[in-house]
Design a protein around this motif. Sequence first.
Motif, PDB file in Angstrom:
ATOM      1  N   UNK A 251      38.229  52.878  41.263  1.00 36.37           N
ATOM      2  CA  UNK A 251      37.020  52.099  41.467  1.00 36.37           C
ATOM      3  C   UNK A 251      37.218  51.053  42.570  1.00 36.37           C
ATOM      4  N   UNK A 252      36.185  50.814  43.386  1.00 34.18           N
ATOM      5  CA  UNK A 252      36.299  49.842  44.482  1.00 34.18           C
ATOM      6  C   UNK A 252      36.041  48.413  44.030  1.00 34.18           C
ATOM      7  N   UNK A 253      36.647  48.005  42.922  1.00 32.23           N
ATOM      8  CA  UNK A 253      36.446  46.671  42.368  1.00 32.23           C
ATOM      9  C   UNK A 253      37.719  45.849  42.502  1.00 32.23           C
ATOM     10  N   UNK A 254      37.554  44.543  42.669  1.00 26.76           N
ATOM     11  CA  UNK A 254      38.679  43.617  42.682  1.00 26.76           C
ATOM     12  C   UNK A 254      38.523  42.721  41.455  1.00 26.76           C
ATOM     13  N   UNK A 255      39.442  42.831  40.507  1.00 25.80           N
ATOM     14  CA  UNK A 255      39.292  42.124  39.231  1.00 25.80           C
ATOM     15  C   UNK A 255      40.538  41.319  38.890  1.00 25.80           C
ATOM     16  N   UNK A 256      40.322  40.241  38.156  1.00 21.65           N
ATOM     17  CA  UNK A 256      41.420  39.371  37.718  1.00 21.65           C
ATOM     18  C   UNK A 256      41.092  38.843  36.333  1.00 21.65           C
ATOM     19  N   UNK A 257      42.075  38.847  35.442  1.00 19.30           N
ATOM     20  CA  UNK A 257      41.916  38.281  34.096  1.00 19.30           C
ATOM     21  C   UNK A 257      42.935  37.167  33.913  1.00 19.30           C
ATOM     22  N   UNK A 258      42.538  36.098  33.241  1.00 18.29           N
ATOM     23  CA  UNK A 258      43.447  34.985  32.992  1.00 18.29           C
ATOM     24  C   UNK A 258      43.163  34.382  31.627  1.00 18.29           C
ATOM     25  N   UNK A 259      44.149  33.648  31.111  1.00 17.15           N
ATOM     26  CA  UNK A 259      44.024  33.083  29.768  1.00 17.15           C
ATOM     27  C   UNK A 259      44.600  31.680  29.719  1.00 17.15           C
TER      28      UNK A 259
END
Length: 340
Positions: A251-259
């Motif tokens: 997928x052409x998505x740029x994603x980031x998860x943080x906590x």
Amino acid sequence: QGTKWGSLRARDGRQAPYRPFMIEIGNENTLNYTLPEAHPCRDGCQNFTERWVERALAMDAKAHHLSPALNLIFIVGFDAGIGGGQSCSQTTVRESKASILQLARLAVDLGARAVWDCHTGGDSPSDGNVTAQALAELQSILAVRGSKMRAAVLEENGGTHNMMRMLGHVTQNHALSRLGDFVVVNTAATGLQPIGRNSNGWDQGNIYFTPQSAWLSPPAVATRMIKEVSEGLPHVLRLTVMHPGSSAPRLPLDALASASSDGTKISVRVANPSNATVHALLRVDGWSTGAVVATELAADSATAVRAEAIASNTEVERLASAGWSFPAYSFATFLFVREQ
């Protein structure tokens, strides 16, 4: 607390101390400059490295005299190839290795409070990868010497303030966030700008105004969105972004998860720089059942210069099983707060 200036701050209505002050000495200076210098020398200053350290240490001593708790962060306005396109690249940093090591040696007493400022491009979503590669190279060079110096991006430059520029800022912020505490700050070059009165062709304001009104440009809206879901969430998590069909292409998505450190807050940020809507499932380590606040910034085209963020509610289970549709040239954030 308990100092003259602390008392004045409290009297002005703020009880909590401010964050450590950041002071940049110089701007886009060539560290190994050897040509005759003008007066004042501005960007071409001979022996700039020694002069920077002398000033930084003197200011640090004065600050500690005022208050032992006043720990300033000193930023060097470092020229890594200014004039040759995007200034801060892996190549230009590598070519500056000798100067970098010299400054690291002279500024050793400042430790992590000595910071390199690399200026970057920001109009394209690919600029963030260029910057991240440059700062990873800088980090590697400093690690060889055992230096605790860090990096900053105080000028993220571009010629626009539209949705594509917004995506350039978001993807750059994602790339630098993955470098952790090594990057102290990432900010756009221009804050307040009267509409139609840009300087030097850089039409890249974050807040625009006329005599009658003021508004946020798309990059500024995205910055606010990032702050709202990321402040106090320093830990980057493993994130799976996938198409509902397992055989689908990447997928052409740029994603980031943080906590947060205690795991009670988790955020996900997703940018779609492509020209088509993308549907994807979101699965994050640490997410459990519960409500999620989703905020989306989208517009009709990549060149739109006005857009508003719209908030809605969804659930962790829905994001993982049914997914979310990300419009072309959009940015979305998701915030989950676990009940105590």
